[in-house]
Design an enzyme around this catalytic site. Sequence first.
Site, PDB file in Angstrom:
ATOM      1  N   GLU A 174       0.876  -0.765  -0.242  1.00  0.00           N
ATOM      2  CA  GLU A 174      -0.575  -0.062   0.270  1.00  0.00           C
ATOM      3  C   GLU A 174       0.982   1.409   0.414  1.00  0.00           C
ATOM      4  O   GLU A 174       1.015   1.921  -0.390  1.00  0.00           O
ATOM      5  CB  GLU A 174      -0.835  -0.126   1.264  1.00  0.00           C
ATOM      6  N   HIS A 175       2.215   0.973   0.742  1.00  0.00           N
ATOM      7  CA  HIS A 175       3.302   2.424   0.642  1.00  0.00           C
ATOM      8  C   HIS A 175       3.647   2.596  -0.565  1.00  0.00           C
ATOM      9  O   HIS A 175       3.738   3.541  -0.871  1.00  0.00           O
ATOM     10  CB  HIS A 175       3.511   1.804   1.858  1.00  0.00           C
ATOM     11  N   GLU A 251       4.997   4.371  11.188  1.00  0.00           N
ATOM     12  CA  GLU A 251       3.866   4.271  11.797  1.00  0.00           C
ATOM     13  C   GLU A 251       3.297   2.937  12.853  1.00  0.00           C
ATOM     14  O   GLU A 251       2.330   2.774  13.500  1.00  0.00           O
ATOM     15  CB  GLU A 251       3.208   3.705  10.682  1.00  0.00           C
TER      16      GLU A 251
END
Length: 542
Positions: A174-175, A251
């Site tokens: 996703e990143h 994160e």
Amino acid sequence: MASVCRVGSSVGRRLAAGHRSVSPSGPLPAARCPLPGSRQWGAGSGEPIRYHRSIPGVRYHRSVPRGPVPPLCPRGSGTTALSPVVRYHRSGVRYHRSVPGGPALLLSLRRGQSSVSYAQSLAGAPETQLTSLDNGLRVASEDTGHATCTVGLWVGAGSRHESEKNNGAGFFLEHMAFKGTKKHAQTALEQQVESMGAQLSAYTSREHSAFYMKTLAEDLPKAVELLSEVVQNCSLSEAAMEQQRAVVLRELEEVEGNLQEVCLDLLYATAFQGTALSQSVLGPSSNARTLTRQDLAEYLSSHFKAPRMVLAAAGGVNHEELVGLARTHLSGLSCEYEGDIAPVPAPCRFTGSEGAKADSPDIVPLMVANAIIGSYDVTYAGGKNLSSRLAAMCADEKLCHRYQTFHSSYSDTGLMGIYFVCDKMKIEDMMHWSQNAWMNMCTSVTDSDVSRGKNTLKASLVAQLNGTTPICDDIGRHVLNYGRRVPLTEWDARIDAVTPAMVRSVCSKYIYDMCPAVAAVGPVEQLPDYNRTRSAMYWLRF
């Protein structure tokens, strides 16, 4: 400051999901035209100032005369033809209001306000169209007539489809998705998104991943082209991976400070221990440090196949145009698996009692039961007069700071429960009354309770589809889960069919005398022993 503990308790159904959004240009403008409060004069001295404001399902035009009053704007002016048209005048200002849906949805206007019945809002909902391509990719869209649209690719792959070794690969991918493709470098990709005034986003959950863009309806072709590039030709460069590895680790560190996320991840690990659903969406930090380009490439090649993907769109979109764009940009997606066998995730079971899966007919009665128990926060007005008995008791007795019920369904199981934040000396009381609320659902729920719960559930189902992005997300998830978009009229009919006897029967099946899973974080010394918690899942009555 009072010490606070957070407790999640479940009986066999919140979706802990990573989410990432790239918005180079800030908020998306409603339309390419002057905003309210701005002025734009035409070449002629008699041309009026025009304000244009786009609201879901309704288009407004406001004409302020300069000199002689100009003639009425032609019916159907704007990007779409809408009918009927309602006109009214006030103090020299002419308003035109175009309402889709025909005479059945003609709104009564009083001083600029309108009202429409719940039944009319359901009847006026556009139909969702669905087409399957030759490679198995499904294309679904809903034309709401907005000036904007949301389009995206939903994939049936999440943390559940990962192993212990590559847990977190979906979140890492996703990143990496927006860090450049084989055709566009990261800077070029971001410049193209910014030039469109669009918002490019992605998220990963336990069973799904999504890559979507919100943009103007006229930019739909470019949006589909960019999304197809992101999904099919992500560059996955080593330099970008090392850069994003540090971001992912930060994160993960931030999530450790979010006690709600921590508590619910522990609840999943307890409820589904030994299965893939027990894994966190973000994955452990050890994996984030060791995942390689080859791991991400294998994850992509194994799960990002056309039959497991849906191209969904909502807003000002034409379905035939969307199908044509899908054939142009996504027909090259593979539909073949290694060994000609599609990977099937291992079955997941609740450690104690099994929950209702996504396509179970028991879903709606359980949702009504959750709506009856409701939610509470100390900021709520109403206090002890709140409709939910548990919420009223929490307000009157100061049992907790807040609580919420949750319900997540998966392809073969589900998780339903309650999460609360309370003072460390109130844990035992809050556990007792929460379980008491469950026992009431199983034994003594009343007609008035069910009627209130059904109304609450209906309102929440409609309210959560406010805008093209939630509608598009709803379409993508529904097609993956059910093979079709379940319309609101069908949900409404299924909710209306729920009776008190049905709620008691279904809750007894999934809750009564079943083994709960419990997770707690903080000063939880007052948390009852599990044997006491288990014994409170039934009543001894003579």
